[in-house]
Write a protein that holds these residues in place. Structure first.
Motif, PDB file in Angstrom:
ATOM      1  N   PHE A 460       0.692  -1.178  -0.085  1.00 45.58           N
ATOM      2  CA  PHE A 460       0.068  -0.056  -0.035  1.00 45.58           C
ATOM      3  C   PHE A 460       1.029   1.177  -0.273  1.00 45.58           C
ATOM      4  O   PHE A 460       1.736   1.442   0.961  1.00 45.58           O
ATOM      5  N   CYS A 461       0.833   2.173  -0.904  1.00 48.71           N
ATOM      6  CA  CYS A 461       1.642   3.131  -1.305  1.00 48.71           C
ATOM      7  C   CYS A 461       0.484   4.445  -0.760  1.00 48.71           C
ATOM      8  O   CYS A 461      -0.538   4.392  -0.657  1.00 48.71           O
ATOM      9  N   SER A 462       1.416   5.740  -0.789  1.00 52.20           N
ATOM     10  CA  SER A 462       0.692   6.757  -0.404  1.00 52.20           C
ATOM     11  C   SER A 462       0.076   7.673  -1.450  1.00 52.20           C
ATOM     12  O   SER A 462      -0.908   8.532  -1.312  1.00 52.20           O
ATOM     13  N   ARG A 463       0.799   7.538  -2.790  1.00 51.48           N
ATOM     14  CA  ARG A 463       0.204   7.986  -4.101  1.00 51.48           C
ATOM     15  C   ARG A 463       0.228   7.252  -5.346  1.00 51.48           C
ATOM     16  O   ARG A 463       1.186   6.228  -5.296  1.00 51.48           O
ATOM     17  N   LYS A 464      -0.444   7.401  -6.071  1.00 53.96           N
ATOM     18  CA  LYS A 464      -0.632   6.742  -7.377  1.00 53.96           C
ATOM     19  C   LYS A 464       0.771   6.786  -8.237  1.00 53.96           C
ATOM     20  O   LYS A 464       1.521   5.773  -8.634  1.00 53.96           O
ATOM     21  N   GLU A 465       1.398   7.835  -8.066  1.00 53.97           N
ATOM     22  CA  GLU A 465       2.730   8.112  -8.901  1.00 53.97           C
ATOM     23  C   GLU A 465       3.860   7.184  -8.018  1.00 53.97           C
ATOM     24  O   GLU A 465       4.689   6.733  -8.796  1.00 53.97           O
ATOM     25  N   MET A 528       3.108  -1.687   4.182  1.00 53.37           N
ATOM     26  CA  MET A 528       2.419  -0.512   4.414  1.00 53.37           C
ATOM     27  C   MET A 528       3.599   0.612   4.088  1.00 53.37           C
ATOM     28  O   MET A 528       4.572   0.743   5.069  1.00 53.37           O
ATOM     29  N   ILE A 529       3.435   1.380   3.153  1.00 55.64           N
ATOM     30  CA  ILE A 529       4.702   2.481   3.092  1.00 55.64           C
ATOM     31  C   ILE A 529       3.833   3.804   2.923  1.00 55.64           C
ATOM     32  O   ILE A 529       4.464   4.591   2.228  1.00 55.64           O
ATOM     33  N   ARG A 530       3.045   3.996   3.656  1.00 56.78           N
ATOM     34  CA  ARG A 530       2.053   5.129   3.735  1.00 56.78           C
ATOM     35  C   ARG A 530       1.585   5.414   5.320  1.00 56.78           C
ATOM     36  O   ARG A 530       1.694   4.454   5.802  1.00 56.78           O
ATOM     37  N   GLN A 531       1.378   6.571   5.425  1.00 55.36           N
ATOM     38  CA  GLN A 531       0.931   6.896   6.600  1.00 55.36           C
ATOM     39  C   GLN A 531      -0.362   6.485   6.965  1.00 55.36           C
ATOM     40  O   GLN A 531      -1.215   6.164   5.816  1.00 55.36           O
ATOM     41  N   THR A 532      -0.734   6.201   8.113  1.00 55.46           N
ATOM     42  CA  THR A 532      -1.957   5.493   8.545  1.00 55.46           C
ATOM     43  C   THR A 532      -3.134   6.752   8.904  1.00 55.46           C
ATOM     44  O   THR A 532      -2.890   7.728   9.609  1.00 55.46           O
ATOM     45  N   LYS A 533      -3.920   6.760   7.620  1.00 53.72           N
ATOM     46  CA  LYS A 533      -4.707   7.822   7.782  1.00 53.72           C
ATOM     47  C   LYS A 533      -6.094   7.662   8.732  1.00 53.72           C
ATOM     48  O   LYS A 533      -6.259   8.769   9.409  1.00 53.72           O
ATOM     49  N   SER A 534      -6.259   6.473   9.016  1.00 54.87           N
ATOM     50  CA  SER A 534      -7.510   6.309   9.966  1.00 54.87           C
ATOM     51  C   SER A 534      -7.271   4.897  10.462  1.00 54.87           C
ATOM     52  O   SER A 534      -6.654   3.995   9.738  1.00 54.87           O
ATOM     53  N   ILE A 558       4.182  -5.773   7.277  1.00 58.19           N
ATOM     54  CA  ILE A 558       5.395  -4.874   7.687  1.00 58.19           C
ATOM     55  C   ILE A 558       4.814  -3.520   7.313  1.00 58.19           C
ATOM     56  O   ILE A 558       4.513  -2.989   6.373  1.00 58.19           O
ATOM     57  N   ASP A 559       4.897  -2.555   8.269  1.00 57.84           N
ATOM     58  CA  ASP A 559       4.391  -1.188   8.255  1.00 57.84           C
ATOM     59  C   ASP A 559       5.652  -0.140   8.512  1.00 57.84           C
ATOM     60  O   ASP A 559       6.259  -0.184   9.633  1.00 57.84           O
ATOM     61  N   PHE A 560       5.975   0.641   7.511  1.00 53.82           N
ATOM     62  CA  PHE A 560       7.288   1.469   7.449  1.00 53.82           C
ATOM     63  C   PHE A 560       6.635   2.806   8.153  1.00 53.82           C
ATOM     64  O   PHE A 560       5.881   3.582   7.761  1.00 53.82           O
ATOM     65  N   ILE A 561       7.274   3.117   9.516  1.00 51.39           N
ATOM     66  CA  ILE A 561       6.826   4.260  10.239  1.00 51.39           C
ATOM     67  C   ILE A 561       7.788   5.347  10.090  1.00 51.39           C
ATOM     68  O   ILE A 561       8.853   5.182  10.437  1.00 51.39           O
TER      69      ILE A 561
END
Length: 967
Positions: A460-465, A528-534, A558-561
């Motif tokens: 799971f990424c933070s942005r499409k790009e 997970m290489i994106r921030q936790t939004k909720s 694996i959650d990259f914090i």
């Protein structure tokens, strides 16, 4: 060293000679077992010793990937401290598979050797500390089952490094080690050729996924398929709902717990003439139809599909997409009472016009809605749609406890620092996909691994790009990945999911499109290489891997914090604790025993510090956050919630609300358009009860209020007897303290004024407790005021369950200086002049802020320090000598009958409350007068001594307090 020897002697005396020995010591022999009901397991003790060791050796016959996973992040943390270890194992019974040996090779601070001793079956763990050894020996192998859930017996012993017993173990280990073969890649290749996998996965342990080879056409065969334990309980509750006359029901069930099978079992029980099952995506239809056919049995033509390309409208059981069935020309082909049973999957989407059209049109005998996440980010109320009838609810923690989901190992890992800058919300794409970050990511993914033969992962990424660029970068490193984002068609998504399941892809990289509505049972790694939004999104994404499947024993998360402001949402999501209480969030970061079964939650040390930073820097009591929680709970229960409702629905901690608004009425004024009126005095009474009684830290006040509300007056003797019956301390000083609370004499002048200036409760001439006349009259004349008082009492009774009634203070709970004055039965609140400590009334509370602010004046920057979990090196205030009266009261506490109580908080970010760590006594041999410099460099006298804790600190709290944010 002398302290250690004395401590060890006391421990051994109590453990092996006399269990009634007055002094226990912190090195007592201890039986280690797994007790899931009380959150006790062997793993915690193993990790405790590992984290405090300077080196270690394990001699274990059997090792599994899951067992090794429970240690991986901890082994990495101690590697960074320079700690090395050795593991001796074997190929006995061919239990250890080749892959686990490859996993062992990844751990660079552990040397592994293989013995060829016939029947090698040892299970021993030895940890070297500064001047002693700890040994754990017994029945537990290095498997997740043995360390967390199996019935195991292990003995934990402590030995001086010159002790005979430890040398017997060490010598035996070294003798076998010297003849054992080192683990190498070539050895693994040779082992693979002869390896026979003797572990047979029991099909009946797979509670959710029925065998794919199983097929049935007849109703008789279908009836042989029986619901699992959860489904049986749910079916009973759903039937009970219908028998009470309800026509709608909402099932809230964690992802992967078998909602479709549950609904099929209920349809089988209901026996409708016709049924309609509605989904939001076409690719789910065939799976749902197939599952229902297995449970219901019958001929093919009984099961039909209505979608964009298929219109099988005559079938008995119809499976339709919402996009198709909601069109008027399709819907109106059926009479509104055609279906006597309608189900809607993922019903949290039902606020859309298409769903509402269907729900308004059809009139079934029973409407069932199913969802894993009923909480909404908009204002639509799903609960109201189903008349607030929650037919059944099972969330993540319960589902894990019932072994309904695939176990998981969550790793909160450290994201990369790029040129000294930590990844955060503002990081640009070019920094997110640098070669360094890709290397870092691959290093972590490889280290933490996956269960099974081949990786099948979601990233799971933070942005499409980022998803697109990172997919290209990973492909250039030899991986097979694709990015899937919202722009891709449904056909493309289905194709790529099939490729992942069939082993043609290693990873799919996406943003949010796979949060729900996608079923990949064989998924064995989620990154997970994106921030936790909720917390909702977090659980949805984690849940992608929680379905059981024959190809995996667990899923790796694996959650990259990075340096995200909302990192605090991670422990909230994992624990399910919605209290908004910062202390609860901290505890859920350090103590993860809320995760049941063999699953584990692990945070690398730096990642953990980033979460603590986020907790400290966050404002969890903004009106918006509190208002959202209020609205969510009101939606769920169908009325204005009160404090007790928040507790019973595991929502916000009422203390969080009342600490900000003084009382719940003041909060309701902020969130509701119309609220009944209260007088100024009623408001003050509510504030007093909310701020002084609601927390339940002492039951005595709560009990008296409860008795007065029900009886109107309470005889003094009857109250005392009732306290004793309830197991409460009922001595004169405690009763006097309770009286001082209610007559307000305990409080400062400002507080007394805030609480109304006159006693709330007093003893009349007949020795009976009564409310004052104003309160008595107001309780009778104002039903709203009465309700708010009852609500506080009910909430306080529930809160008080966390505290011991037979003791003044409860170990490891948090207290303020004011709480200490009150609960130690001081006549007045002297918290404003207590500072670090104050000997008074035969008590001496000592308050320590362990990590002081960098800007603190050097003359009050005392060097208080835990030398170990049982010994606290403590300093008096400056300008004190061995002759100072307050120092003498502490030194001679035992002979003078003074009780020393230790309260510690990690740092000032924790607010005004301190953990209560228990009673302590000074070690007289350690007392000395020394000096410390003030801000001008002048040397001031100060007294220091070692305080011996009555009970050693719990390891997790000890490590949490000791570790500073900058360590």
């Amino acid at each position: 060293m002398e302290d250690f020897i004395q401590n060890l002697e006391n421990s051994l005396h109590k453990g092996f000679i006399n269990q009634n020995h007055s002094t226990s010591g912190s090195y007592m022999p201890k039986l280690l077992i797994n007790d899931p009901k009380n959150n006790i397991n062997v793993l915690d003790s193993l990790l405790e010793e590992l984290e405090n060791s300077s080196s270690f050796i394990f001699s274990v016959a059997f090792i599994t990937e899951s067992g090794l996973a429970t240690l991986k992040s901890h082994l990495l943390d101690i590697k960074n401290k320079g700690v090395q270890g050795r593991i001796l194992t074997s190929t006995f019974l061919k239990f250890n598979n080749p892959k686990v040996f490859r996993e062992l090779l990844k751990i660079k601070n552990v040397e592994v050797r293989l013995t060829d001793i016939e029947g090698f079956h040892s299970k021993g763990y030895i940890f070297k500390n500064e001047n002693y050894y700890s040994l754990i020996v017994g029945s537990s192998n290095l498997t997740a089952q043995a360390l967390k859930v199996n019935y195991e017996w292990n003995i934990k012993l402590t030995s001086h490094d010159n002790g005979d017993i430890v040398h017997h173990f060490k010598n035996q280990f070294e003798e076998v080690w010297s003849r054992a073969q080192p683990l190498t890649e070539q050895w693994i290749l040779n082992y693979e050729e002869v390896y026979i996998n003797e572990i047979v996965t029991r099909e009946d342990d797979r509670l959710i996924e029925l065998p794919t080879s199983y097929s049935t056409n007849t109703i008789k065969d279908a009836l042989k398929i029986v619901p699992n334990k959860m489904q049986q309980a749910a079916l009973k509750q759903i039937q009970s709902l219908r028998e009470s006359g309800k026509t709608k029901g909402l099932v809230i069930s964690a992802t992967g717990t078998g909602k479709t099978y549950l609904s099929a079992f209920d349809v089988r029980s209901f026996r409708p003439k016709r049924m309609l099952f509605i989904v939001h995506r076409e690719q789910i239809l065939n799976k749902a139809k197939s599952d229902f056919k297995r449970i219901l049995g019958g001929i093919d033509k009984d099961f039909g599909i209505i979608s964009g390309s298929t219109k099988q409208t005559e079938a008995k059981y119809i499976f339709a997409t919402i996009q198709t069935i909601s069109k008027n020309e399709n819907m109106e082909q059926f009479k509104n009472d055609t279906f006597d049973y309608i189900l809607i999957d993922e019903v949290h989407k039902a606020g859309a016009k298409s769903y509402l059209n269907v729900i308004d049109y059809f009139k079934p005998k029973f409407f069932m809605g199913m969802t894993a996440t009923p909480e909404r980010t908009d204002d639509f109320n799903i609960y109201e749609l189903f008349d607030y009838n929650i037919a059944y609810e099972i969330r993540l923690q319960e589902a894990l406890e019932e072994d309904m989901l695939c176990s998981f190992h969550y790793f909160g890992v450290t994201d990369l620092e790029y040129n000294g800058e930590i990844i955060d919300d503002a990081t640009i794409l070019s920094k997110l996909v640098t070669g360094e970050r890709v290397n870092h990511m691959l290093e972590k993914i490889n280290y933490y691994g996956f269960s099974g033969d081949k990786v099948k992962g979601l990233i799971f990424c933070s942005r499409k790009e980022e998803a697109k660029s990172l997919s290209i970068a990973l492909n250039n490193r030899g991986l097979r990945t694709v990015s899937l984002v919202g722009d891709h068609s449904q056909e493309e998504r289905t194709l790529r999911v099939n490729e992942l399941e069939n082993g043609k892809l290693d990873y799919i990289l996406t943003v949010d499109i796979f949060n729900e509505g996608i079923d990949i049972p064989s998924l064995n790694q989620v990154v997970m290489i994106r921030q936790t939004k909720s917390s909702i999104f977090f659980i949805q994404q984690l849940g992608r891997g929680l379905r059981k499947h024959d190809s995996k024993d667990f899923v790796t998360i694996i959650d990259f914090i990075g340096n995200y402001n909302n990192n605090y949402l991670i422990p909230i999501a994992l624990s399910g604790d919605q209290s908004q209480n910062k202390d609860n969030i901290r505890r859920n970061t350090t103590n993860t025993s809320y995760i049941k079964g063999v699953s584990t939650v692990n945070f690398e040390e730096i990642a953990k510090m980033r979460i603590f930073n986020a907790i400290n820097n966050s404002n969890l009591t903004t009106l918006k956050l509190l208002k959202d929680a209020f609205s969510e709970l009101r939606n769920k229960i169908g009325r204005v919630p009160y404090l007790y409702d928040f507790i019973m629905n595991q929502s916000i901690d009422p203390i969080v609300i009342t600490n900000k608004y003084f009382n719940y009425h003041q909060f309701l004024v902020k969130v509701l358009k119309e609220v009944p009126l209260l007088t100024d005095y009623e408001n003050k009474v509510l504030s007093m009860l909310s701020l002084e009684v609601l927390d339940g830290k002492r039951s005595h006040e709560v009990i008296l209020l409860d008795l007065l509300l029900s009886k109107g007056e309470v005889e003094y003797k009857a109250y005392i007897n009732y306290l004793k019956d309830m197991g409460c301390v009922a001595d004169n000083s405690t009763i006097t303290s309770v009286n001082n609370i209610f007559n307000l004499s305990f409080f400062t002048q400002n507080s007394t004024k805030k609480y109304g200036d006159i006693p709330l409760i007093y003893l009349n001439t007949e020795k009976k407790y009564v409310f004052n006349e104003l309160i008595t009259n107001n309780l009778k004349s104002n039903k709203y005021f009465y309700k708010l008082v009852v609500d506080i009492i009910n909430s306080a009774k529930e809160k008080s369950k966390s505290y011991q009634r037979n003791k003044q203070l409860t170990l490891y709970e948090k207290y303020s200086r004011k709480d200490a004055c009150k609960l130690l039965n001081w006549e007045k609140d002297e918290s404003s002049t207590m500072y670090g400590y104050k000997p008074k009334h035969n008590t001496c509370p000592i308050f320590i802020t362990y990590h002081k602010d960098d800007n603190i004046d050097s003359s009050v920057n005392y060097g208080d320090e835990f030398l170990d979990p049982e010994v606290l090196k403590w300093f008096s205030r400056s300008n004190r000598t061995l002759k100072s009266e307050e120092v003498r009261k502490i030194i001679n506490a035992t002979s003078m009958g003074n009780v020393i109580h230790i309260f510690v908080k990690k740092d000032d970010d924790e607010g005004t409350d301190f953990y209560y760590l228990g009673e302590a006594t000074p070690n007289k041999q350690s007392i000395e007068q020394t000096t410390m410099a003030d801000k001008n460099g002048k040397e001031l006298p100060v007294v220091c001594m070692n305080m011996i804790m009555e009970k050693p600190l719990h390891n997790q709290l000890y490590n949490y307090i000791k570790t500073g944010l900058n360590d």
